[in-house]
Design a protein around this motif. Structure first.
Motif, PDB file in Angstrom:
ATOM      1  N   GLY A 127      46.273  20.541  23.177  1.00  0.00           N
ATOM      2  CA  GLY A 127      44.895  20.994  23.105  1.00  0.00           C
ATOM      3  C   GLY A 127      43.945  20.075  23.837  1.00  0.00           C
ATOM      4  O   GLY A 127      44.247  18.910  24.105  1.00  0.00           O
ATOM      5  N   ARG A 128      42.763  20.607  24.168  1.00  0.00           N
ATOM      6  CA  ARG A 128      41.723  19.845  24.837  1.00  0.00           C
ATOM      7  C   ARG A 128      40.388  20.049  24.134  1.00  0.00           C
ATOM      8  O   ARG A 128      40.110  21.116  23.586  1.00  0.00           O
ATOM      9  CB  ARG A 128      41.578  20.284  26.302  1.00  0.00           C
ATOM     10  N   PHE A 129      39.573  19.009  24.148  1.00  0.00           N
ATOM     11  CA  PHE A 129      38.188  19.123  23.712  1.00  0.00           C
ATOM     12  C   PHE A 129      37.353  18.481  24.819  1.00  0.00           C
ATOM     13  O   PHE A 129      37.020  17.305  24.777  1.00  0.00           O
ATOM     14  CB  PHE A 129      37.969  18.441  22.359  1.00  0.00           C
ATOM     15  N   CYS A 130      37.050  19.299  25.821  1.00  0.00           N
ATOM     16  CA  CYS A 130      36.502  18.832  27.087  1.00  0.00           C
ATOM     17  C   CYS A 130      35.039  18.422  26.950  1.00  0.00           C
ATOM     18  O   CYS A 130      34.418  18.543  25.888  1.00  0.00           O
ATOM     19  CB  CYS A 130      36.634  19.938  28.133  1.00  0.00           C
ATOM     20  N   GLY A 131      34.462  17.946  28.053  1.00  0.00           N
ATOM     21  CA  GLY A 131      33.086  17.490  28.052  1.00  0.00           C
ATOM     22  C   GLY A 131      32.090  18.565  27.660  1.00  0.00           C
ATOM     23  O   GLY A 131      31.108  18.285  26.966  1.00  0.00           O
TER      24      GLY A 131
END
Length: 269
Positions: A127-131
Motif C-alpha cells: 500500500g501507499r499513502f502518497c503526498g
C-alpha cells in the motif's frame, strides 16, 4: 455508535469461485446475519480488497449485495481493487479532491471523528499513502484538532507479525503515523484488513489497532512462514461499539457453529 466491520471479501463475478470458495455466498451469509442481529447498527465499513481482481462485474455484484442494508456503508480500497472500476460502480461514494476513496465522518452527539483512508496503489500489492493523500489528511484534521479519531484503512500501518506480508505492507507507514501521532485530539483506534487473520495490539505511544479476519479465505496462522496455507476458515465480521468511555470489538465467528446446549440465565448475586 455501533459499526459493523467486514474485510477482504475478494468478490468474483457471480457464480465464480476462488480457492473453491464462493466469496459472494460468504458475504451474503455474513450480511444476512448482520441484518438479523444488528439492524440497529449505525454504519457498515468494508476495509478493502472488495474484489479479487477489480472486475467491474464483481463491483456490480457487491452493489447488489449491499442494496438492502438498513444503514449507511463505507467502502475502502485494497491492493486487489481497481479505483476506476470502483468509481464506475459506486459514483456517489465519498472521495477526496484527487479521487482517492477517503473521507471523514462525524460521530453523532460526540466529538469523535471516523477517518476512512485509501492505501490502494495501482499494480502493487503493498500500500501507499502518497503526498496528495497525506496533504488531504493534514488539511482535514486541521478542521477538528481536538477530536479523537478512529481510523479505517486496508493496509496495516503497524507491525503485523506475518512473514508473508513483510514486503507487501504499507510502504508509507511513517508518513501516515507521523500525521496521526501529531493530532492533538489523539487516535483511539485503527482498524484494517489485508493480513486475513485477527490481530490486536497497542503501539508504543498508546494507539490501539485491530485487524479483521478475512471474510472469505483466511491464512493459517503460521507466522514465520512466508508462504502459509490459505484456509477456508469461517464466515465472520466484527462489531465495534464506540462510547465516550471505551471502544470494544466483538468478533462474530460462530455463525455456523454446532449448537451444544442452551446456556442457563445467570441471575447474579
Amino acid at each position: 455508535m455501533k459499526i459493523i466491520h467486514i474485510t477482504d471479501t475478494h468478490l468474483m463475478p457471480a457464480g465464480e469461485t476462488l480457492y473453491t470458495l464462493d466469496p459472494a455466498a460468504r458475504l451474503k451469509r455474513v450480511l444476512d446475519d448482520v441484518k438479523l442481529r444488528h439492524a440497529d447498527a449505525d454504519l457498515l465499513v468494508l476495509t478493502g480488497d472488495l474484489t479479487q481482481d477489480g472486475n467491474p462485474a464483481a463491483y456490480r455484484l457487491l452493489e447488489t449485495l449491499l442494496t438492502d442494508m438498513p444503514f449507511p456503508v463505507r467502502l475502502l480500497l485494497g491492493n486487489h481493487d481497481d479505483r476506476a472500476n470502483f468509481h464506475a460502480a459506486f459514483p456517489a461514494h465519498p472521495v477526496d479532491s484527487h479521487g482517492f476513496v477517503q473521507s471523514m465522518m462525524a460521530v453523532p452527539e460526540a466529538q469523535d471523528r471516523l477517518l476512512f483512508l485509501d492505501s490502494n496503489s495501482a499494480c502493487e500489492v503493498g500500500g501507499r499513502f502518497c503526498g496528495q493523500r497525506a496533504a488531504w489528511l493534514r488539511d482535514t484534521l486541521s478542521t477538528c484538532p481536538d477530536s479523537p479519531l478512529m481510523v479505517f484503512i486496508h493496509h496495516p500501518p503497524v507491525a503485523h507479525g506475518m512473514a508473508h506480508f513483510n514486503n507487501i505492507g504499507l510502504h508509507d507507514t511513517e508518513t501516515l503515523m507521523e500525521i496521526l501521532r501529531a493530532h492533538v485530539g489523539g487516535v483511539r483506534h485503527i482498524f484494517f484488513g489485508h493480513i486475513h487473520i485477527p490481530l490486536t495490539g497497542t503501539t508504543h505511544d498508546g494507539i490501539g489497532f485491530t485487524a479483521g479476519r478475512g471474510c472469505t479465505h483466511q491464512f493459517r496462522q503460521d507466522f514465520n512462514n512466508p508462504a502459509p496455507d490459505w484456509v477456508a476458515g469461517v464466515p465472520n465480521y466484527g462489531v465495534i461499539t464506540l462510547t465516550a468511555a471505551q471502544i470494544s470489538y466483538h468478533v462474530v465467528d460462530t455463525l455456523d457453529a454446532e449448537t451444544l446446549v442452551p446456556a442457563n440465565v445467570c441471575a447474579g448475586p
